[in-house]
Design a protein around this motif. Structure first.
Motif, PDB file in Angstrom:
ATOM      1  N   PRO A 186      36.861  47.023  33.013  1.00 28.25           N
ATOM      2  CA  PRO A 186      35.830  46.812  34.051  1.00 28.25           C
ATOM      3  C   PRO A 186      35.828  45.502  34.468  1.00 28.25           C
ATOM      4  O   PRO A 186      35.761  44.719  33.501  1.00 28.25           O
ATOM      5  CB  PRO A 186      34.800  47.564  33.830  1.00 28.25           C
ATOM      6  N   PRO A 187      35.588  45.229  35.946  1.00 28.42           N
ATOM      7  CA  PRO A 187      35.341  43.665  36.126  1.00 28.42           C
ATOM      8  C   PRO A 187      34.092  43.158  35.802  1.00 28.42           C
ATOM      9  O   PRO A 187      33.128  44.172  35.666  1.00 28.42           O
ATOM     10  CB  PRO A 187      35.450  43.848  37.808  1.00 28.42           C
ATOM     11  N   ALA A 188      34.006  41.757  35.469  1.00 29.57           N
ATOM     12  CA  ALA A 188      32.546  41.393  34.715  1.00 29.57           C
ATOM     13  C   ALA A 188      31.904  41.458  36.055  1.00 29.57           C
ATOM     14  O   ALA A 188      32.266  41.403  37.154  1.00 29.57           O
ATOM     15  CB  ALA A 188      33.022  39.972  34.377  1.00 29.57           C
ATOM     16  N   GLY A 189      30.387  41.538  35.802  1.00 25.52           N
ATOM     17  CA  GLY A 189      29.400  41.441  36.809  1.00 25.52           C
ATOM     18  C   GLY A 189      29.323  39.897  37.284  1.00 25.52           C
ATOM     19  O   GLY A 189      29.344  39.107  36.463  1.00 25.52           O
ATOM     20  N   GLY A 190      28.721  39.885  38.529  1.00 22.99           N
ATOM     21  CA  GLY A 190      28.671  38.446  38.935  1.00 22.99           C
ATOM     22  C   GLY A 190      28.281  38.667  40.375  1.00 22.99           C
ATOM     23  O   GLY A 190      28.408  39.575  41.039  1.00 22.99           O
ATOM     24  N   ALA A 191      28.138  37.388  41.078  1.00 28.29           N
ATOM     25  CA  ALA A 191      27.614  37.153  42.437  1.00 28.29           C
ATOM     26  C   ALA A 191      28.987  37.497  43.363  1.00 28.29           C
ATOM     27  O   ALA A 191      28.806  37.681  44.511  1.00 28.29           O
ATOM     28  CB  ALA A 191      27.053  35.816  42.551  1.00 28.29           C
ATOM     29  N   THR A 192      29.935  37.278  42.920  1.00 26.97           N
ATOM     30  CA  THR A 192      31.336  37.290  43.542  1.00 26.97           C
ATOM     31  C   THR A 192      32.296  38.034  42.852  1.00 26.97           C
ATOM     32  O   THR A 192      32.132  38.253  41.618  1.00 26.97           O
ATOM     33  CB  THR A 192      31.984  35.870  43.739  1.00 26.97           C
ATOM     34  N   ALA A 193      33.374  38.446  43.561  1.00 20.13           N
ATOM     35  CA  ALA A 193      34.327  39.474  42.951  1.00 20.13           C
ATOM     36  C   ALA A 193      35.161  38.417  42.027  1.00 20.13           C
ATOM     37  O   ALA A 193      35.126  37.142  41.987  1.00 20.13           O
ATOM     38  CB  ALA A 193      35.335  39.888  43.927  1.00 20.13           C
ATOM     39  N   PRO A 194      36.095  38.843  41.013  1.00 19.03           N
ATOM     40  CA  PRO A 194      36.763  38.309  40.151  1.00 19.03           C
ATOM     41  C   PRO A 194      37.878  37.706  40.784  1.00 19.03           C
ATOM     42  O   PRO A 194      38.323  38.180  41.970  1.00 19.03           O
ATOM     43  CB  PRO A 194      37.268  39.349  39.162  1.00 19.03           C
TER      44      PRO A 194
END
Length: 308
Positions: free
Chosen positions: A217-225
């Motif tokens: 799953p993509p890592a969480g964060g303010a922006t997309a990977p």
């Protein structure tokens, strides 16, 4: 049990100290050279069989990690991504090789005074990519350049995509017309090169769909990977060159150059526009708000929309 043994041996170190052994094995599978080279005449059907074997072996390796040993979820996410990316690249290269073989078969059925433009165009792109790979790979410098392209699957992103972009500029653009290429010749080049480009990206997307459950799953964060290689800078460049050429050719044909080509060229432009805008959007979403990278990505997206 296998997973715990590998972890105890240090092969599953989350900090990368183990050197990503599974990704290294995967890359070796993707870049394995054929046992026999086809000679100076370039690659033949055997090269496609070699790529088929690569795809089969990589799939077996992936199934081994995911099913037989049960260690897949213990491998660091970055390393899992690399293993899966190698599978995408093999699938993409196999698609282009298949198109190359189809063009060769068509050329073989033609009369001696006829020529097949698609074969020449694809051979030129593969040769350009192979030469780029040979510059940094002493092991293949004495081999046919086109066959090097079809042997090093990890070269798709850094060698084959730029070669396709270069092909659009040389053979399908307005500049190519200014140098004497006819509208039909440029349309033929656009068709051959865009089929290779869209086919490669489509094969990679099909691989991702088929193995969707294995991707971390993509890592969480303010922006997309960051965008995947299929939406990276080289992919966007090739798609942009293709879409720009298609738009110009469609306009030229509609003005009276060849009205019967306007509809198929319009369909080709639509097929190119969707992945181009999706790739530019993915790049924009990955840039942090308020940064210069965000401004550059936004400008690229706006320019792509204007172009198509």
């Amino acid at each position: 049990e296998s997973g715990f043994r590998l972890k105890a041996a240090g092969a599953l170190a989350a900090d990368g100290s183990a050197g990503c052994p599974f990704a290294a094995t995967s890359r070796n599978l993707a870049d394995a050279l054929p046992k026999h080279w086809s000679g100076a005449s370039g690659p033949g059907p055997a090269t496609e069989s070699h790529l088929d074997e690569k795809a089969r072996r990589h799939d077996l390796f992936l199934r081994f990690l995911a099913e037989a040993t049960g260690v897949w979820n213990l491998i660091p996410p970055v390393e899992r991504e690399r293993v899966l990316e190698h599978g995408e690249l093999v699938a993409a290269l196999l698609c282009v090789r298949s198109l190359h073989n189809e063009a060769a078969e068509t050329a073989g059925e033609m009369d001696e005074d006829e020529t097949d433009g698609a074969l020449e165009i694809l051979r030129e792109a593969a040769t350009t990519a192979g030469v780029a790979l040979q510059e940094n790979d002493a092991a293949v410098r004495d081999r046919p350049a086109a066959e090097v392209c079809y042997s090093r699957a990890t070269g798709v992103c850094d060698a084959l995509l730029p070669a396709l972009a270069d092909g659009f500029r040389k053979r399908a653009s307005v500049a190519a017309g200014a140098k004497g290429a006819s509208l039909r010749q440029r349309a033929e080049a656009l068709d051959a090169l865009s089929r290779a480009l869209l086919g490669a990206l489509g094969a990679a997307a099909e691989f991702r769909t088929h193995h969707a459950g294995l991707y971390p799953p993509p890592a969480g964060g303010a922006t997309a990977p960051p965008p995947r290689w299929s939406a990276g800078a080289n992919a966007r460049s090739a798609l942009r060159e293709a879409a720009t050429a298609a738009a110009a050719l469609r306009e030229e044909s509609a003005r009276g150059g060849a009205p019967e080509l306007a509809a198929p060229l319009g369909a080709r432009l639509l097929a190119l526009a969707t992945p181009l805008l999706d790739a530019c959007a993915a790049n924009l979403e990955s840039a942090a708000p308020g940064t210069s990278a965000r401004a550059v990505a936004r400008e690229e997206y706006v320019n792509a929309r204007h172009a198509v």
